[in-house]
Design an enzyme around this catalytic site. Structure first.
Site, PDB file in Angstrom:
ATOM      1  N   THR A 111      -6.724   2.139 -20.766  1.00  0.00           N
ATOM      2  CA  THR A 111      -6.539   1.179 -19.831  1.00  0.00           C
ATOM      3  C   THR A 111      -7.760   1.306 -18.967  1.00  0.00           C
ATOM      4  O   THR A 111      -8.699   2.327 -19.306  1.00  0.00           O
ATOM      5  CB  THR A 111      -5.418   1.482 -18.907  1.00  0.00           C
ATOM      6  OG1 THR A 111      -5.624   2.817 -18.364  1.00  0.00           O
ATOM      7  CG2 THR A 111      -4.043   1.412 -19.680  1.00  0.00           C
ATOM      8  N   TYR A 117      -6.325  15.732 -10.295  1.00  0.00           N
ATOM      9  CA  TYR A 117      -5.405  14.873 -10.734  1.00  0.00           C
ATOM     10  C   TYR A 117      -4.252  15.533 -11.546  1.00  0.00           C
ATOM     11  O   TYR A 117      -2.941  15.014 -11.120  1.00  0.00           O
ATOM     12  CB  TYR A 117      -6.189  14.160 -11.870  1.00  0.00           C
ATOM     13  CG  TYR A 117      -5.182  13.134 -12.544  1.00  0.00           C
ATOM     14  CD1 TYR A 117      -4.962  11.906 -11.599  1.00  0.00           C
ATOM     15  CD2 TYR A 117      -4.771  13.064 -13.812  1.00  0.00           C
ATOM     16  CE1 TYR A 117      -3.850  10.984 -12.171  1.00  0.00           C
ATOM     17  CE2 TYR A 117      -4.035  12.167 -14.415  1.00  0.00           C
ATOM     18  CZ  TYR A 117      -3.580  10.960 -13.729  1.00  0.00           C
ATOM     19  OH  TYR A 117      -2.770   9.893 -14.290  1.00  0.00           O
ATOM     20  N   ASP A 172       0.835  -1.128   0.098  1.00  0.00           N
ATOM     21  CA  ASP A 172      -0.225  -0.073  -0.072  1.00  0.00           C
ATOM     22  C   ASP A 172       1.107   1.230   0.113  1.00  0.00           C
ATOM     23  O   ASP A 172       1.637   1.436   0.951  1.00  0.00           O
ATOM     24  CB  ASP A 172      -0.920   0.079   1.429  1.00  0.00           C
ATOM     25  CG  ASP A 172      -1.637   1.259   1.403  1.00  0.00           C
ATOM     26  OD1 ASP A 172      -1.645   2.183   0.498  1.00  0.00           O
ATOM     27  OD2 ASP A 172      -2.630   1.194   2.154  1.00  0.00           O
ATOM     28  N   VAL A 173       0.991   1.933  -1.064  1.00  0.00           N
ATOM     29  CA  VAL A 173       2.103   2.925  -1.486  1.00  0.00           C
ATOM     30  C   VAL A 173       1.865   3.885  -0.389  1.00  0.00           C
ATOM     31  O   VAL A 173       2.724   5.069  -0.094  1.00  0.00           O
ATOM     32  CB  VAL A 173       1.990   3.373  -2.673  1.00  0.00           C
ATOM     33  CG1 VAL A 173       2.498   2.324  -3.800  1.00  0.00           C
ATOM     34  CG2 VAL A 173       0.848   4.068  -3.258  1.00  0.00           C
TER      35      VAL A 173
END
Length: 267
Positions: A198, A161, A65-66
């Site tokens: 993606t 973002y 889990d970064v």
């Protein structure tokens, strides 16, 4: 000419279970690197690692889990032990939550800050500690951070973002300066991927349509393609090839750089 051969290198790709991360892990493995898939999605991550092994690569899954310091502190020694070292960290894990500025949800911004910015910062911290002289790996290496074309353009609906991916660009350059100044022997670069179909890229197109910016997801994707001089969306292998280049000795005198892989969209 220096080749892109990565034989003998050991790499960790965060968010490597699917999408761009899985493609980057596959490309690194094809170039000869041993690869650890770091992800919170254990079942898919293990499947991705197994697919690489089935293709003849050395690959492992590591739970990561970064956003969690303790998770990094456990994952890095696991990677070093599993692969026999660590030469490359690809900080790919990221999230995107689309919203008009007038409708921003603070919880969404915090999530993107946690995953995209904090996750990358912790990746740099623990990569440096492992790869610098005296670290668990101790032979230097490279870190490649995954920013976005969103850091270089103004596109509606992705303000949060864009802000977090812009922060990754700045983290990259400061980290490169510190590594050089302190003699860590770790090159630090980033890439700016263009929109790629993606799961995340397709969701972005759908979300832009849902909030009224475009009549359909297809129209959103077409708008991006029309802003791109090459006239198309990116593909996973476009981004993966750039990572292999920056990981290789062909880029041995490149650090603190941001490489656009966006078909010219952000120029």
């Amino acid at each position: 000419m220096t080749s892109y051969d990565l034989t003998g290198r050991k790499a960790l790709v965060t968010g490597g279970a699917r999408g761009l991360g899985a493609g980057m892990a596959e490309a690194l493995a094809k170039a000869g690197a041993a690869v650890a898939i770091g992800d919170v999605t254990e079942d898919v991550g293990k499947q991705t690692a197994q697919a690489l092994r089935d293709a003849g690569a050395t690959a492992e899954f590591v739970a990561l889990d970064v956003t969690d310091e303790a998770s990094w502190a456990e994952a890095i020694p696991n990677v070093v032990n599993a692969l026999g070292g660590l030469d490359l960290v690809v900080n790919n894990a990221g999230v995107e939550i689309t919203s008009l500025i007038v409708d921003l949800d603070p919880a969404d911004i915090r999530k993107m800050l946690d995953v995209n910015v904090l996750g990358t910062a912790l990746g740099l911290k623990h990569a440096f500690r492992a790869m610098r002289p005296g670290g668990a790996a101790g032979n230097g290496g490279g870190v490649i951070n995954i920013s976005s074309v969103a850091a270089t353009i103004a596109f509606p609906g992705i303000s949060g973002y864009s802000a977090t991916k812009s922060a990754i660009d700045r983290l990259t350059r400061v980290a490169a300066a510190e590594s050089g100044k302190l003699g860590y022997g770790v090159r630090v670069n980033c890439i700016y991927p263009g929109l790629t179909p993606t799961v995340m890229g397709n969701q972005l197109a759908a979300d832009c349509a849902a909030i009224g910016l475009f009549p359909s997801p297809e129209a959103a994707a077409q708008a991006v393609a029309e802003l791109t001089p090459q006239g198309r969306l990116g593909q996973v292998d476009d981004m993966a090839d750039a990572v292999v280049f920056l990981a290789s000795d062909a880029a041995k005198f490149i650090t603190g750089a941001g490489l656009p892989v966006d078909g010219g969209m952000g120029m």
